[in-house]
Design a protein around this motif. Structure first.
Motif, short mmCIF file in Angstrom:
data_model
loop_
_atom_site.label_atom_id
_atom_site.label_comp_id
_atom_site.label_asym_id
_atom_site.label_seq_id
_atom_site.Cartn_x
_atom_site.Cartn_y
_atom_site.Cartn_z
N THR A 1 -19.85 9.51 -13.00
CA THR A 1 -20.85 9.39 -14.05
C THR A 1 -21.66 8.11 -13.85
O THR A 1 -21.20 7.18 -13.20
CB THR A 1 -20.21 9.38 -15.46
N SER B 1 -23.24 4.49 -14.17
CA SER B 1 -22.62 3.25 -14.62
C SER B 1 -23.51 2.07 -14.30
O SER B 1 -24.48 2.19 -13.56
CB SER B 1 -21.26 3.06 -13.93
N LYS C 1 -19.18 7.95 -20.26
CA LYS C 1 -17.97 8.76 -20.23
C LYS C 1 -18.31 10.23 -20.47
O LYS C 1 -17.80 11.12 -19.80
CB LYS C 1 -16.98 8.27 -21.29
N ASP C 2 -19.14 10.46 -21.47
CA ASP C 2 -19.62 11.79 -21.80
C ASP C 2 -20.96 11.60 -22.52
O ASP C 2 -21.38 10.48 -22.73
CB ASP C 2 -18.59 12.56 -22.64
N VAL D 1 -18.10 3.75 -21.95
CA VAL D 1 -16.94 2.90 -21.76
C VAL D 1 -17.49 1.54 -21.39
O VAL D 1 -18.24 1.43 -20.41
CB VAL D 1 -16.03 3.41 -20.61
N TYR E 1 -7.11 4.60 -22.98
CA TYR E 1 -7.66 3.24 -22.85
C TYR E 1 -6.81 2.17 -23.51
O TYR E 1 -7.14 0.99 -23.43
CB TYR E 1 -9.10 3.20 -23.39
N LEU F 1 -14.33 2.14 -26.07
CA LEU F 1 -15.25 3.27 -26.13
C LEU F 1 -16.29 3.00 -27.21
O LEU F 1 -15.97 2.44 -28.27
CB LEU F 1 -14.48 4.55 -26.43
#
Length: 123
Positions: free
Chosen positions: A38, A40, A52-53, A58, A83, A90
């Motif tokens: 993903t 970053s 993360k989604d 994160v 986590y 998050l």
């Protein structure tokens, strides 16, 4: 029967990715990368944040700050069992302000930068 499409497409990630890219422009020496497949942001090879989604980032965070953040702003900050014990928190993309996102990323830079360099909060 056609193959099922992935539950989260690049289009679904677009709002979170855009927030991360906008923040990157305000942070020195931060680069766009990927982590666990993903988008970053990193400083050097160290992770600052990843998508993360579509609704969650994160962000690296000192373990000693996590509980206070989740207690004072549970609408923004949370964690899952995965986590717990890790220096990451998050973040709900749609709940965090731009100013708070930049602040959290500056804190992540302080935590992750190889030289632990100072990042001024007035930039």
């Amino acid at each position: 029967m056609p193959a099922a499409s992935p539950p989260e497409t690049a289009e679904a990630f677009a709002p979170a990715v855009e927030r991360v890219r906008e923040a990157m422009l305000l942070l020195p020496d931060v680069t766009e990368s990927t982590s666990y497949g993903t988008p970053s942001l990193k400083i050097g090879k160290k992770l600052l944040t990843r998508v993360k989604d579509p609704m969650t980032l994160v962000i690296m965070c000192p373990r000693e700050e996590k509980a206070a953040l989740m207690e004072t702003a549970p609408d923004i900050y949370f964690e899952t069992d995965h986590y717990k014990g890790w220096p990451a928190i998050l973040v709900r993309v749609d709940a965090i302000s731009d100013a708070e996102l930049i602040h959290r990323l500056k804190c992540a830079i302080r935590l992750q930068a190889p030289t632990r360099r100072a990042i001024r909060d007035d930039r």
